[in-house]
Design a protein around this motif. Structure first.
Motif, PDB file in Angstrom:
ATOM      1  N   GLY A   9      10.095  -4.263   0.612  1.00  0.00           N
ATOM      2  CA  GLY A   9       9.129  -3.799  -0.378  1.00  0.00           C
ATOM      3  C   GLY A   9       9.702  -2.730  -1.282  1.00  0.00           C
ATOM      4  N   GLU A  10      10.447  -1.784  -0.691  1.00  0.00           N
ATOM      5  CA  GLU A  10      11.090  -0.732  -1.483  1.00  0.00           C
ATOM      6  C   GLU A  10      12.086  -1.320  -2.468  1.00  0.00           C
ATOM      7  OE1 GLU A  10      12.597   2.872   0.339  1.00  0.00           O
ATOM      8  OE2 GLU A  10      11.387   2.437   2.114  1.00  0.00           O
ATOM      9  N   LEU A  11      12.925  -2.249  -1.987  1.00  0.00           N
ATOM     10  CA  LEU A  11      13.938  -2.851  -2.851  1.00  0.00           C
ATOM     11  C   LEU A  11      13.302  -3.650  -3.982  1.00  0.00           C
ATOM     12  CD1 LEU A  11      16.539  -3.960  -0.161  1.00  0.00           C
ATOM     13  CD2 LEU A  11      16.726  -2.031  -1.763  1.00  0.00           C
ATOM     14  N   LEU A  12      12.233  -4.387  -3.682  1.00  0.00           N
ATOM     15  CA  LEU A  12      11.538  -5.141  -4.726  1.00  0.00           C
ATOM     16  C   LEU A  12      10.930  -4.196  -5.763  1.00  0.00           C
ATOM     17  CD1 LEU A  12       9.781  -7.925  -2.634  1.00  0.00           C
ATOM     18  CD2 LEU A  12      11.521  -8.258  -4.395  1.00  0.00           C
ATOM     19  N   ALA A  13      10.301  -3.124  -5.298  1.00  0.00           N
ATOM     20  CA  ALA A  13       9.683  -2.166  -6.221  1.00  0.00           C
ATOM     21  C   ALA A  13      10.733  -1.539  -7.136  1.00  0.00           C
ATOM     22  CB  ALA A  13       8.930  -1.087  -5.446  1.00  0.00           C
ATOM     23  N   VAL A  14      11.881  -1.156  -6.574  1.00  0.00           N
ATOM     24  CA  VAL A  14      12.949  -0.562  -7.385  1.00  0.00           C
ATOM     25  C   VAL A  14      13.493  -1.586  -8.373  1.00  0.00           C
ATOM     26  CG1 VAL A  14      15.315   0.330  -7.310  1.00  0.00           C
ATOM     27  CG2 VAL A  14      13.611   1.212  -5.722  1.00  0.00           C
ATOM     28  N   THR A  19      11.526   2.234  -9.510  1.00  0.00           N
ATOM     29  CA  THR A  19      11.195   3.256  -8.517  1.00  0.00           C
ATOM     30  C   THR A  19      10.426   2.628  -7.359  1.00  0.00           C
ATOM     31  OG1 THR A  19      10.113   5.382  -8.114  1.00  0.00           O
ATOM     32  CG2 THR A  19       9.017   3.907  -9.641  1.00  0.00           C
ATOM     33  N   SER A  20      10.584   3.229  -6.191  1.00  0.00           N
ATOM     34  CA  SER A  20       9.771   2.830  -5.044  1.00  0.00           C
ATOM     35  C   SER A  20       8.916   4.004  -4.594  1.00  0.00           C
ATOM     36  CB  SER A  20      10.655   2.350  -3.884  1.00  0.00           C
ATOM     37  OG  SER A  20      11.429   3.436  -3.389  1.00  0.00           O
ATOM     38  N   GLY A  21       8.850   5.039  -5.443  1.00  0.00           N
ATOM     39  CA  GLY A  21       8.162   6.271  -5.094  1.00  0.00           C
ATOM     40  C   GLY A  21       6.650   6.214  -5.157  1.00  0.00           C
ATOM     41  N   ALA A  62       0.599   3.838 -11.020  1.00  0.00           N
ATOM     42  CA  ALA A  62       1.244   2.534 -11.239  1.00  0.00           C
ATOM     43  C   ALA A  62       0.509   1.737 -12.315  1.00  0.00           C
ATOM     44  CB  ALA A  62       1.304   1.758  -9.926  1.00  0.00           C
ATOM     45  N   MET A  63      -0.817   1.789 -12.306  1.00  0.00           N
ATOM     46  CA  MET A  63      -1.593   1.087 -13.331  1.00  0.00           C
ATOM     47  C   MET A  63      -1.302   1.670 -14.700  1.00  0.00           C
ATOM     48  SD  MET A  63      -5.270   0.644 -11.428  1.00  0.00           S
ATOM     49  CE  MET A  63      -6.017  -0.321 -12.750  1.00  0.00           C
ATOM     50  N   ARG A  64      -1.254   2.996 -14.782  1.00  0.00           N
ATOM     51  CA  ARG A  64      -1.040   3.683 -16.063  1.00  0.00           C
ATOM     52  C   ARG A  64       0.358   3.435 -16.620  1.00  0.00           C
ATOM     53  NH1 ARG A  64      -2.457   9.737 -15.680  1.00  0.00           N
ATOM     54  NH2 ARG A  64      -0.547   9.719 -14.478  1.00  0.00           N
ATOM     55  N   SER A  65       1.335   3.235 -15.729  1.00  0.00           N
ATOM     56  CA  SER A  65       2.721   3.066 -16.194  1.00  0.00           C
ATOM     57  C   SER A  65       3.226   1.622 -16.109  1.00  0.00           C
ATOM     58  CB  SER A  65       3.651   3.979 -15.386  1.00  0.00           C
ATOM     59  OG  SER A  65       3.608   3.642 -14.019  1.00  0.00           O
ATOM     60  N   GLY A  66       2.404   0.694 -15.602  1.00  0.00           N
ATOM     61  CA  GLY A  66       2.828  -0.701 -15.508  1.00  0.00           C
ATOM     62  C   GLY A  66       3.922  -0.902 -14.473  1.00  0.00           C
ATOM     63  N   ARG A  67       3.743  -0.299 -13.301  1.00  0.00           N
ATOM     64  CA  ARG A  67       4.751  -0.381 -12.247  1.00  0.00           C
ATOM     65  C   ARG A  67       4.174  -0.945 -10.959  1.00  0.00           C
ATOM     66  NH1 ARG A  67       8.448   5.036 -12.780  1.00  0.00           N
ATOM     67  NH2 ARG A  67       9.273   4.493 -14.810  1.00  0.00           N
ATOM     68  N   ILE A  68       5.071  -1.134 -10.019  1.00  0.00           N
ATOM     69  CA  ILE A  68       4.700  -1.620  -8.688  1.00  0.00           C
ATOM     70  C   ILE A  68       4.317  -0.432  -7.814  1.00  0.00           C
ATOM     71  CG2 ILE A  68       5.557  -2.749  -6.585  1.00  0.00           C
ATOM     72  CD1 ILE A  68       5.326  -4.701  -8.880  1.00  0.00           C
ATOM     73  N   VAL A  69       3.245  -0.564  -7.052  1.00  0.00           N
ATOM     74  CA  VAL A  69       2.885   0.418  -6.027  1.00  0.00           C
ATOM     75  C   VAL A  69       3.017  -0.271  -4.672  1.00  0.00           C
ATOM     76  CG1 VAL A  69       0.393  -0.058  -6.086  1.00  0.00           C
ATOM     77  CG2 VAL A  69       1.203   2.134  -5.263  1.00  0.00           C
ATOM     78  N   ARG A  70       3.583   0.450  -3.705  1.00  0.00           N
ATOM     79  CA  ARG A  70       3.726  -0.089  -2.346  1.00  0.00           C
ATOM     80  C   ARG A  70       2.590   0.445  -1.483  1.00  0.00           C
ATOM     81  NH1 ARG A  70       7.535   1.679   0.613  1.00  0.00           N
ATOM     82  NH2 ARG A  70       7.869   3.616  -0.501  1.00  0.00           N
ATOM     83  N   PHE A  71       2.025  -0.441  -0.673  1.00  0.00           N
ATOM     84  CA  PHE A  71       0.973  -0.046   0.262  1.00  0.00           C
ATOM     85  C   PHE A  71       1.458  -0.424   1.653  1.00  0.00           C
ATOM     86  CE2 PHE A  71      -3.796   0.690   0.172  1.00  0.00           C
ATOM     87  CZ  PHE A  71      -3.850   1.063   1.499  1.00  0.00           C
ATOM     88  N   GLU A  72       1.991   0.555   2.369  1.00  0.00           N
ATOM     89  CA  GLU A  72       2.547   0.313   3.701  1.00  0.00           C
ATOM     90  C   GLU A  72       1.427   0.222   4.736  1.00  0.00           C
ATOM     91  OE1 GLU A  72       5.721  -0.249   4.481  1.00  0.00           O
ATOM     92  OE2 GLU A  72       6.328  -0.001   2.407  1.00  0.00           O
TER      93      GLU A  72
END
Length: 189
Positions: A9-14, A19-21, A62-72
């Motif tokens: 998940g981290e690698l996909l987000a990056v 970022t995976s943060g 993530a919504m505001r910046s168009g990014r992936i959010v991880r939910f562990e």
């Protein structure tokens, strides 16, 4: 457990977002505020509900910046907390009813999505609702069955990482075998 789903998940987000943060750790104590937004109560009392008093969650960011959010470990959250994702994933919009009408909706920019992880074996605290399940694509990651193949994979990856770091350290085969055995034991309980 132990199949490296969090790392995947981290690698996909990056790879997708750079970022995976942006991440939420699901627990029985995770609240809806941690998924949606909270408030800076000092500012809220001083100025009332304003966009400046809002404390954005990782999902909001993530919504505001168009990014992936991880939910562990999404299934470790209570059902009502999990279900706060339904409208966000369906409508790509987060309602903020406390704000004036012109700022009461956050629309996700293109690129926004959620990568969630869960263990099938322990089922977490709560199974996902059928409505939430329909909003995700599922990929099951099975552990490597052959111990020798797993040792080869860990050895190859460790050697590659050391080479990329220009390190003169060699990989200790006994340590790799021990590490693989420990993880195999942990996965089998």
């Amino acid at each position: 457990p132990g199949t490296a789903k969090s790392m995947l998940g981290e690698l996909l987000a990056v790879a997708i977002s750079g970022t995976s943060g942006l991440a939420i750790q699901g627990t029985a104590g995770t609240t809806e505020d941690q998924i949606r937004y909270g408030w800076n109560y000092a500012m809220l009392l001083d100025r009332g509900p304003t966009p400046e008093a809002l404390v954005p969650s990782p999902v909001y960011q993530a919504m505001r910046s168009g990014r992936i959010v991880r939910f562990e470990e999404v299934t470790r959250c209570l059902p009502e907390v999990q279900d706060s994702l339904i409208s966000i994933l369906s409508e790509r919009r987060m309602m903020i009813p406390e704000l004036p009408e012109e700022t009461s909706s956050l629309f996700a920019l293109p690129g926004f999505n959620v990568i969630a992880t869960a263990n099938l074996r322990d089922r977490g605290v709560s199974e996902m609702s059928a409505a939430l399940k329909r909003r995700f694509n599922f990929e099951t990651i099975a552990p490597i069955q052959d111990a020798n193949r797993e040792v080869e994979l860990v050895l190859r990856r460790a050697t590659s990482l050391l080479a990329r770091a220009n390190s003169s350290i060699s990989v200790d085969m006994a340590l790799v075998q021990l590490l693989v055995q420990i993880f195999r034991d942990l996965r089998s309980g």
